[in-house]
Design a protein around this motif. Structure first.
Motif, short mmCIF file in Angstrom:
data_model
loop_
_atom_site.label_atom_id
_atom_site.label_comp_id
_atom_site.label_asym_id
_atom_site.label_seq_id
_atom_site.Cartn_x
_atom_site.Cartn_y
_atom_site.Cartn_z
N THR A 111 0.71 -0.96 0.05
CA THR A 111 0.03 -0.07 0.05
C THR A 111 0.80 1.17 0.00
O THR A 111 1.72 1.28 0.66
CB THR A 111 -0.91 0.03 1.33
OG1 THR A 111 -1.72 -1.13 1.23
CG2 THR A 111 -1.82 1.11 1.27
N LYS A 114 5.03 1.82 -5.09
CA LYS A 114 4.72 1.67 -6.61
C LYS A 114 4.09 0.11 -6.77
O LYS A 114 3.44 0.04 -8.04
CB LYS A 114 6.25 1.68 -7.27
CG LYS A 114 6.62 3.17 -7.43
CD LYS A 114 7.94 3.16 -8.25
CE LYS A 114 8.33 4.59 -8.44
NZ LYS A 114 9.79 4.79 -8.99
N TYR A 117 -1.89 -2.48 -5.72
CA TYR A 117 -2.59 -3.16 -6.74
C TYR A 117 -3.55 -1.78 -7.04
O TYR A 117 -4.11 -0.99 -6.24
CB TYR A 117 -3.54 -3.73 -5.90
CG TYR A 117 -4.63 -4.28 -6.76
CD1 TYR A 117 -4.66 -5.23 -8.01
CD2 TYR A 117 -6.20 -3.81 -6.55
CE1 TYR A 117 -5.72 -5.47 -8.83
CE2 TYR A 117 -6.86 -4.23 -7.43
CZ TYR A 117 -6.81 -5.12 -8.32
OH TYR A 117 -7.98 -5.35 -9.24
N ARG A 118 -3.64 -1.72 -8.45
CA ARG A 118 -4.52 -0.50 -8.98
C ARG A 118 -5.48 -1.24 -9.96
O ARG A 118 -4.94 -1.83 -10.95
CB ARG A 118 -3.66 0.42 -9.72
CG ARG A 118 -2.86 1.31 -8.76
CD ARG A 118 -1.98 2.36 -9.54
NE ARG A 118 -1.37 3.13 -8.70
CZ ARG A 118 0.01 2.83 -8.02
NH1 ARG A 118 0.36 1.78 -8.70
NH2 ARG A 118 0.73 3.42 -7.19
N TYR A 120 -7.87 -1.92 -13.08
CA TYR A 120 -7.89 -1.46 -14.52
C TYR A 120 -9.14 -1.53 -14.77
O TYR A 120 -10.09 -2.42 -14.78
CB TYR A 120 -7.28 -2.53 -15.32
CG TYR A 120 -7.27 -2.12 -16.47
CD1 TYR A 120 -6.46 -1.20 -17.23
CD2 TYR A 120 -7.82 -2.97 -17.63
CE1 TYR A 120 -6.57 -0.94 -18.56
CE2 TYR A 120 -7.93 -2.69 -18.73
CZ TYR A 120 -7.29 -1.73 -19.46
OH TYR A 120 -7.32 -1.31 -20.71
#
Length: 138
Positions: A111, A114, A117-118, A120
């Motif tokens: 967290t 880089k 988790y992002r 999509y």
């Protein structure tokens, strides 16, 4: 922070090496009985003579520690959810599940890094920005 006599007494109880390490990582010296060790090498201590809610603590094996490196049973004990540690309670003790790797490793908490988790998104945005179209002057 503790008092000077308590700090000096803990210096004698834990030794200079451990006291120096504790001062570097937790900013205080603590002496207590070793309750147990988990599969990652973290050591768990308890001292009922400390202030309330400061009687249990963990000594992490790695210097770059993260709360995600504590097993669930030990986490329940260290957060005062249960009274007996996983060494005494078989329900809290770690048991390897069939789908887990045989190698004991943790997944670090990424967290705010880089590697976080992002999700999509494949859907079209409901709101679009307005782009003005200006005709050329004559």
């Amino acid at each position: 922070m503790s008092t000077i006599p308590r700090t000096i007494a803990n210096f004698w109880r834990v030794g200079i090496k451990d006291a120096w390490r504790q001062m570097q990582y937790i900013g205080d010296t603590k002496a207590g009985t070793l309750i147990g060790t988990d599969r990652f090498g973290n050591r768990y201590f308890e001292n009922n003579e400390e202030l309330p809610l400061r009687t249990r603590w963990v000594d992490y094996k790695v210097h770059d520690f993260d709360a995600a490196q504590i097993e669930p049973g030990w986490h329940a004990w260290i957060s005062y959810s249960v009274n007996s540690p996983p060494t005494e309670d078989s329900l809290l003790a770690y048991k390897r599940r069939p789908w887990e790797d045989t190698d004991a490793k943790t997944i670090p908490n990424y967290t705010f890094t880089k590697g976080a988790y992002r999700p999509y998104n494949t859907t079209k945005a409901k709101v679009t920005t307005w782009e003005p179209v200006a005709a050329e002057r004559k």
